[in-house]
Design an enzyme around this catalytic site. Structure first.
Site, PDB file in Angstrom:
ATOM      1  N   LYS A 159     -11.929  -7.569   6.383  1.00 59.51           N
ATOM      2  CA  LYS A 159     -10.730  -6.622   6.691  1.00 59.51           C
ATOM      3  C   LYS A 159     -11.026  -5.341   5.519  1.00 59.51           C
ATOM      4  CE  LYS A 159      -5.962  -6.769   6.776  1.00 59.51           C
ATOM      5  NZ  LYS A 159      -5.446  -5.565   7.673  1.00 59.51           N
ATOM      6  N   SER A 173       0.850  -1.240  -0.081  1.00 60.47           N
ATOM      7  CA  SER A 173      -0.056   0.007   0.175  1.00 60.47           C
ATOM      8  C   SER A 173       0.810   1.383   0.071  1.00 60.47           C
ATOM      9  CB  SER A 173      -0.882  -0.040   1.007  1.00 60.47           C
ATOM     10  OG  SER A 173      -1.528  -1.329   1.512  1.00 60.47           O
ATOM     11  N   CYS A 206       9.637   8.603 -21.818  1.00 58.66           N
ATOM     12  CA  CYS A 206       8.033   8.049 -21.226  1.00 58.66           C
ATOM     13  C   CYS A 206       7.284   9.692 -21.241  1.00 58.66           C
ATOM     14  CB  CYS A 206       8.257   7.744 -20.188  1.00 58.66           C
ATOM     15  SG  CYS A 206       6.624   7.607 -19.077  1.00 58.66           S
ATOM     16  N   CYS A 222       4.092   9.854 -20.731  1.00 58.09           N
ATOM     17  CA  CYS A 222       3.002  10.065 -19.599  1.00 58.09           C
ATOM     18  C   CYS A 222       3.427  10.473 -18.618  1.00 58.09           C
ATOM     19  CB  CYS A 222       2.351   8.730 -19.530  1.00 58.09           C
ATOM     20  SG  CYS A 222       1.746   7.640 -20.718  1.00 58.09           S
ATOM     21  N   HIS A 278       2.564   3.710   8.254  1.00 60.30           N
ATOM     22  CA  HIS A 278       1.504   3.768   9.192  1.00 60.30           C
ATOM     23  C   HIS A 278       1.971   4.487  10.564  1.00 60.30           C
ATOM     24  CE1 HIS A 278      -1.194   0.670   7.109  1.00 60.30           C
ATOM     25  NE2 HIS A 278       0.178   0.446   6.654  1.00 60.30           N
TER      26      HIS A 278
END
Lengths: 482, 423
Positions: free
Chosen positions: A255, A45, A406, A408, A49
């Site tokens: 979850k 992710s 690149c 993009c 945290h």
């Protein structure tokens, strides 16, 4: 003979390597894949945290909070992309509110600062695009977003600058301890290295490495269960949907799924959680992605259309039944240190894992601090976010920066050359992508990948047929046309 | 710093035809600058070495590079200036349009222009947007990337191939890869019809016995490092895979030809309104976007089937931009009459028509949403039927057009022009 050999070039291994490079040890790092950051570290992710989630008293809780603080300190020194965007844990039912309070209390015990319980209204004022169903939320000001590749690669580069030797493409096939206490680590390509200390940071494979040493008292067989998480990454056009990282209170809907901006401005939703039998079973599934979209649409009022998804991917958590980090010297094999069960919040904890392991090694094999340790690492110069004047200077100093490869992500040849020629440089298409984002944009490498392949071949002095996407078998071109 | 009357972004077929149109309409060639990001003019035509180009424009069959070369020769003959290897980073509207671009020789360029023509073309839809589950190994290419490898680099990206999507590039690559010795096992198409031109289905698939699986899609990709196979399943009317119909195809390559997306990041960056249907700018009869003096043409405006139509449209954009530069001080024209796409018509280009600026005849291009047989295309001025054109067949893969005459609208206070499909 090495003082310390680290097995595994994920974020844990690289953070350990960097920490160990502060002292005079001779350190090597073995990575099975052709590049570092190829396992769990590449597909997660990307969250720093805050630390309210881990069970108080666990090593996980301790290293999470410490790791988050260290990230803050290291980000400017090592040019790690980190943004403190704050997080919200959403609660959709009145009955869930006591659980929010529980999370808050847990955070306080864990030593997390900047926590606040919010009403649904307050949460919506802070983050207007969340669902009107939200009844309350926990706000965590110390939560952040970090680039998992950027973190791992920065650590590896700095470790290499400070003398750590990297062996990429060396899969460990055997670990044995001689009568003199020295470990012999053998690799599939025939290389055998000797070392006084072994650090097993092999992620989902850490049980295999652990179990290479025969079972005896103080060294029981270990099992790591790969637990898959699927994700969808949206175009930058959707990147502004939320400012904070949006979690859900774990509850009746299983979850929770998170919805978060990434540090590079995309929108990310995920992960699912599914135990899988194989340690490389990273396939995405229709069911998984459908579930993600459904879950995420509960958090935010209006999820962007799925046509704005630019890629889906899956990663594996290195789950251990105890659900805590196992970081200890084996009682049966002195000098063999497991760094296992590193699942979420492993990325956040990694810098603290490095520190913790270095302390363990210092007890086993005391060594002095180096005088010439370089603690600062400069990242690759990018055009992104620079003013016109700054861009002019960069381009005039290095004209390769004016050759955009690149489209993009507006990544130039200058950035790609740097990615290849730095310490622990890129040798694969994915390696370039993770270092400088070429191919990570909305066309997903359609236009630039042939050009990046060409540059890799030229710079590495190999035929294009030998350029790989990532692993040994991932060739891109099969030779010339008729 | 560079100052020009007209800057054209993109030196492909659209950009080149636009420049020539502007010159024909009186703009001095040295007042025009074409910015091309590739090493040569011609755009995607350079890799389209098959023939079939130019039947409308030159009344003969040319290959892509030949078609491009004819335009390039005219650009050079007219001494229209262009810069190659030059990437435009941003466009900003203001008293003048400001364009920031760069290339390896000159570094960063600040260019100011009175008018800008957007001619950046389009790109292919990537795997992510298609939501194909499975692994992410090497060997998954968009059809255009495979075409680049084969035609530009002389390299073969695969030996056993499955193609998802029956767009024209996919069909052409089925043919091309077969000629290069690869085995194309199947072309799967999600829809019950092909998005490609009929002639390509015949010449590229049927002539080589390559099966076209309509109402099928790839539901799984196998192979952890390089593609080892794909699972294809039949889909129902809602495009959902039907359980039990899965079939495994071993292959080392999956080509994707699942649609093209106009490349409008620069347009968005300068505040141009895009159509949610085409992904291209919303334009009026002059092919002018919501920003006065910024025009669009070719595949950046809406994806075309034939380059001949791109050239035609672009020429018009060039002519209109020359008019704009000439009449810069003229007062703003009236609001346009909306052209409404209704009942089976997905969109129209243009989306509005200002009668003052209308030529004697105005072409309205559009696409339909599904296959039709034995229907009529009707043009209504408000609720009055103006014209009804019988159509034997229509398909989403083929662009349609109707022509509106200036005299049709004369002396009538029309509030809307509606284009519909009727039984």
């Amino acid at each position: 003979m090495f003082d310390v050999l680290i097995i595994g070039g994920g974020v844990s291994g690289c953070c350990i390597a960097r920490e160990l490079s502060k002292r005079t040890w001779k350190v090597g790092l073995l990575e099975a894949e052709p590049d570092i950051c190829e396992g769990t570290s590449k597909a997660n992710s990307g969250i720093a945290h805050a630390g309210f989630d881990a069970k108080p008293g666990t090593l996980m809780a301790k290293l999470n909070v410490r790791g988050n603080a260290l990230l803050e300190e290291l980000a400017p020194k090592l040019d790690i992309p980190l943004k403190r965007n704050g997080a919200l844990v959403l609660c959709f039912e009145e009955e869930g509110l006591p659980k929010l309070q529980e999370l808050y209390d847990r955070g306080v015990i864990n030593g997390v600062k900047n926590l606040k319980l919010l009403s649904g209204k307050e949460a919506r004022e802070l983050e207007p695009s969340i669902s009107p169903e939200v009844k309350g939320a926990l706000y965590a000001g110390d939560s952040g977003i970090v680039c998992p590749f950027g973190l791992t690669i920065a650590m590896a580069e700095n470790a290499a600058e400070n003398g750590v030797e990297f062996f990429r493409g060396y899969r460990v096939t055997g670990v044995e301890q001689g009568d003199n206490g020295i470990y012999r680590v053998s690799c599939d390509n025939g290389l055998v290295l000797e070392t006084k200390v072994v650090i097993n940071a092999a992620g989902v494979y850490s049980d295999r490495i652990h179990n290479m040493l025969p079972e005896k008292e103080g060294h029981m067989t270990m099992e790591i269960h790969p637990r898959k998480g699927e994700y969808c990454l949206y175009d930058k056009q959707a990147g502004n949907l939320v400012q904070h990282t949006i979690f859900q209170l774990p509850g009746a809907y299983g979850k929770g799924t998170l919805v978060t901006p990434t540090v590079h401005g995309n929108l990310l939703i995920g992960p699912t959680a599914e135990d899988v039998p194989e340690k490389n079973a990273v396939a995405t599934t229709r069911a998984g992605v459908d579930k993600l979209l459904l879950n995420a649409s509960r958090s935010v009022d209006k999820l962007p259309p799925t046509k704005q998804v630019i890629t889906s991917f899956a990663g594996l958590r290195a789950h251990h039944a105890d659900h805590d980090f196992i970081i200890e010297e084996s009682a049966g094999y002195p000098g063999f240190i497991d760094v296992a069960g590193i699942e979420s919040p492993g990325l956040t904890s990694a810098p603290a894992i490095g520190e913790y392991v270095a302390e363990l090694v210092q007890e086993i094999l005391p060594a002095a601090l180096k005088e010439n340790f370089k603690e600062v690492r400069k990242g690759i110069v990018t055009l992104e976010g620079k003013t016109l004047e700054e861009k002019k200077t960069i381009v005039s100093e290095n004209p390769a920066y004016a050759n955009i490869i690149c489209r993009c992500e507006s990544i130039s040849e200058g950035e790609i050359l740097a990615a290849i020629h730095r310490p622990v440089g890129a040798t694969t298409l994915d390696g370039v992508k993770r270092r400088v984002r070429a191919g990570m944009g909305r066309c997903q490498g359609g236009f630039c990948s042939p050009k990046v392949v060409e540059i890799l071949a030229r710079e590495l002095g190999i035929p294009v047929e030998e350029v790989r996407k990532s692993g040994e078998a991932s060739v891109i071109i099969y030779g010339g046309v008729k | 710093m560079i100052r020009k009357s007209l800057v054209i972004i993109g030196g492909g077929p659209a950009g080149m035809a636009a420049a020539l149109g502007a010159v024909e309409n009186g703009l001095a060639p040295d007042e025009i600058l074409i910015l091309e990001r590739d090493k040569r003019l011609g755009g995607i035509l350079n890799q389209c070495i098959h023939n079939g180009f130019g039947l409308h424009t030159f009344k003969e069959e040319l290959t892509g590079p030949e078609y491009a070369a004819r335009y390039e020769a005219q650009i050079k003959a007219k001494k229209i200036s262009y810069k190659l290897g030059t990437m435009v980073m941003s466009i900003r509207d203001g008293e003048e349009k400001e364009i920031i671009a760069m290339n390896g020789q000159e570094g960063i360029l600040e260019i100011y222009a009175k008018a800008v023509i957007l001619a950046m073309g389009c790109r292919e839809r990537p795997r992510g947007a298609l939501n194909i589950p499975g692994y992410r190994p090497a060997g998954i290419f968009s059809a255009g990337t495979a075409q680049y490898y084969v035609n530009m680099e002389g390299k073969l990206p695969g030996k056993e191939v499955v193609i998802l999507g029956s767009g024209d590039i996919g069909l052409i690559m089925a043919h091309r890869m077969t000629l290069e010795g690869a085995k194309v096992k199947a072309v799967a198409e999600l829809m019950p019809y092909s998005g490609g031109l009929k002639r390509n289905i015949v010449q590229c698939l049927q002539d080589f016995d390559i099966p076209l699986l309509l109402s099928h899609t790839v539901v799984d990709i196998h192979g952890k490092e390089r593609v080892e196979g794909v699972t294809i399943a039949k889909v129902d009317e809602k495009s959902a895979p039907i359980p039990g119909t899965e079939k495994y195809y071993s292959c080392d390559t999956l080509l994707l030809s699942c649609g093209l997306i106009p490349e409008n990041e620069l347009s968005l960056g300068c505040g141009i309104t895009l159509s949610p249907v085409t992904g291209g700018p919303v334009v009026n009869e002059s092919l002018e976007t919501n920003i006065p003096g910024v025009f669009a043409c070719g595949n950046v405006l809406h994806v075309h089937d034939l380059v001949d139509f791109v050239s035609g449209e672009a020429k018009e954009a060039g002519e209109r931009s020359a008019e704009y530069v000439r009449n810069l001080s003229a007062p703003e024209a009236e609001e346009g009459i909306p052209v409404l796409a209704e009942n089976g018509v997905r969109y129209t280009v243009p989306a509005t028509i200002r009668t003052q600026h209308m030529k004697e005849s105005q072409t309205i291009r559009f696409r339909v949403g599904k296959e039709y047989r034995g229907v009529k295309v009707c043009v209504y001025l408000d609720n009055t039927l103006l014209r009804s054109i019988p159509k034997r067949t229509m398909a989403p893969g083929e662009m349609e057009k109707v022509v509106l005459l200036k005299k049709d609208l004369a002396d009538r206070n029309v509030k809307s022009i509606r284009i519909t499909v009727e039984e």
